[in-house]
Design a protein around this motif. Structure first.
Motif, PDB file in Angstrom:
ATOM      1  N   GLU A  46       0.847  -1.184   0.000  1.00  0.00           N
ATOM      2  CA  GLU A  46       0.000   0.000   0.000  1.00  0.00           C
ATOM      3  C   GLU A  46       0.885   1.236   0.000  1.00  0.00           C
ATOM      4  N   SER A  81       0.250   4.654   2.926  1.00  0.00           N
ATOM      5  CA  SER A  81      -0.290   3.829   4.017  1.00  0.00           C
ATOM      6  C   SER A  81      -0.603   4.632   5.261  1.00  0.00           C
ATOM      7  N   GLY A  88       3.528  -1.501   3.971  1.00  0.00           N
ATOM      8  CA  GLY A  88       3.080  -0.133   3.770  1.00  0.00           C
ATOM      9  C   GLY A  88       4.240   0.779   3.419  1.00  0.00           C
TER      10      GLY A  88
END
Length: 248
Positions: A44, A47, A65
């Motif tokens: 991600e 994040s 993240g």
């Protein structure tokens, strides 16, 4: 790229967005693409303070993240033990191993203000995604957002978190830059016993896109779109794009 959400701004952002965003719904939305394409590992980008990371961890998924803000990552690490977070730039990063899905959340694409920023980011995504993997990201739709802010010179959002009432007053102004750019000024207040206190202010220049621009950027960077989702959010409607590497 702007230096965003450092110091106390990270904590203020985290408090307000706990109310703005339904993170359970956000997780289910992005995870539906991940499951549809049988993705086992996820990165991600954007994040933040780790709200989606918590959901991926709870479901025992291989999640990493990446965020530009060290202050946001510090909060995320406190919140999520045994989860990997990387402080980095979406325009230039290299993972130890390619992942099956990369998601860019929270309209983080808005901070890619030049064409070079976008091309560099897409090149990084291409290099760090597996051949059958997917990318998914949202962006601010210029065709809807610019008329909206022209009609609404001041936009007020209110939130309550841990017994504290917050107000954010945003002012947006289009600029005359080459691309579709918007200057965003925001003031953050707490409201306690009828008293409104300014706790922070912020300024950013962000970019909004047409759907056709995004389609062309993906095409010239060797991605093909497999899904376009017209999505409602807490503030204004946006698009989410799901794409894969072009098949040779």
């Amino acid at each position: 790229m702007a230096t965003l959400y450092h110091g106390k701004m990270a904590a203020i952002y985290d408090a307000m967005y706990q109310t703005f965003v339904d993170y359970d719904e956000e997780y289910e939305f992005y995870n539906s693409f991940i499951q549809e394409h049988n993705c086992k590992s996820i990165l991600e980008i954007g994040s933040g303070t780790g709200n989606l990371a918590k959901r991926f961890k709870e479901h025992h998924q291989d999640y990493t993240g990446l965020d530009y803000s060290e202050s946001m990552i510090a909060i995320a690490r406190e919140r999520n033990n045994n989860v990997t977070f990387i402080q980095g730039d979406m325009r230039d990063f290299n993972l130890e191993k390619q992942v099956d899905a990369i998601i860019i959340t929270g309209r983080s694409t808005s901070y890619l203000t030049t064409n070079e920023d976008i091309n560099e980011t897409l090149a990084s995504l291409f290099n760090n995604i597996s051949d059958e993997g997917i990318i998914a990201f949202d962006f601010i739709d210029a065709n809807r957002f610019i008329p909206y802010i022209n009609k609404n010179q001041k936009i007020i959002h209110q939130a309550q978190h841990e017994g504290i009432n917050y107000t954010r007053e945003s002012h947006w102004e289009t600029t005359t830059a080459d691309n579709f750019m918007v200057d965003w000024t925001a003031k953050y207040y707490t409201n306690l016993n009828g008293k409104k206190d300014l706790i922070a202010d912020d300024f950013s220049t962000v970019r909004v896109f047409t759907l056709n621009e995004i389609q062309l950027f993906l095409y010239i960077n060797n991605f093909e779109i497999i899904k376009t989702v017209d999505r409602k959010t807490y503030a204004y409607d946006t698009y989410v794009i799901v794409a894969q590497k072009k098949k040779s």
